[in-house]
Design a protein around this motif. Structure first.
Motif, mmCIF file in Angstrom:
data_model
loop_
_atom_site.group_PDB
_atom_site.id
_atom_site.type_symbol
_atom_site.label_atom_id
_atom_site.label_comp_id
_atom_site.label_asym_id
_atom_site.label_seq_id
_atom_site.Cartn_x
_atom_site.Cartn_y
_atom_site.Cartn_z
ATOM 1 N N SER A 1 0.832 -1.209 0.000
ATOM 2 C CA SER A 1 0.000 0.000 0.000
ATOM 3 C C SER A 1 0.867 1.261 0.000
ATOM 4 C CB SER A 1 -0.933 0.003 1.207
ATOM 5 O OG SER A 1 -0.175 0.013 2.412
ATOM 6 N N LYS B 1 0.815 4.400 -2.578
ATOM 7 C CA LYS B 1 0.704 5.765 -2.080
ATOM 8 C C LYS B 1 1.777 6.644 -2.714
ATOM 9 C CE LYS B 1 0.958 8.588 2.054
ATOM 10 N NZ LYS B 1 1.260 8.639 3.473
ATOM 11 N N TRP B 2 3.009 6.132 -2.788
ATOM 12 C CA TRP B 2 4.093 6.897 -3.414
ATOM 13 C C TRP B 2 3.772 7.181 -4.876
ATOM 14 C CZ3 TRP B 2 8.419 3.218 -1.273
ATOM 15 C CH2 TRP B 2 8.661 3.522 0.067
ATOM 16 N N ARG C 1 0.777 7.456 -6.275
ATOM 17 C CA ARG C 1 -0.274 8.482 -6.339
ATOM 18 C C ARG C 1 0.299 9.857 -6.045
ATOM 19 N NH1 ARG C 1 -3.122 4.588 -3.510
ATOM 20 N NH2 ARG C 1 -2.789 5.699 -1.560
ATOM 21 N N THR C 2 1.185 9.934 -5.062
ATOM 22 C CA THR C 2 1.797 11.209 -4.696
ATOM 23 C C THR C 2 2.589 11.786 -5.857
ATOM 24 O OG1 THR C 2 1.937 10.503 -2.391
ATOM 25 C CG2 THR C 2 3.336 12.352 -3.058
#
Length: 80
Positions: free
Chosen positions: A10, A14-15, A17-18
């Protein structure tokens, strides 16, 4: 990859998406005319330890190489 480095999957998503959420654009670049290079002493070649083994193998080890790595390379060639 995540399992290999014990990172939660996850977190990888997240990285991603960032990074995708960041605005993309152009970086400011300044172009300057080339300045003539003064005739100077050529740069010295990087310092190395060079070993020639039985006239067959040549090993060049940069001085910045950690001693343990240099020793391992020499050992791998079967030199004592």
């Amino acid at each position: 990859m995540a399992r290999q480095y014990d990172v939660a999957t996850s977190l990888i998503y997240k990285w991603r998406r960032t990074l995708r959420a960041r605005e993309t654009g152009f970086a400011e670049v300044v172009v300057v005319p080339d300045e003539p290079v003064a005739a100077s002493v050529p740069a010295a070649p990087p310092a190395v330890i060079e070993l020639e083994i039985a006239g067959k193998v040549r090993l060049r080890i940069p001085l910045t190489t950690p001693p343990t790595l240099a020793a391992a390379m020499v050992k791998a060639l079967g030199v004592s």
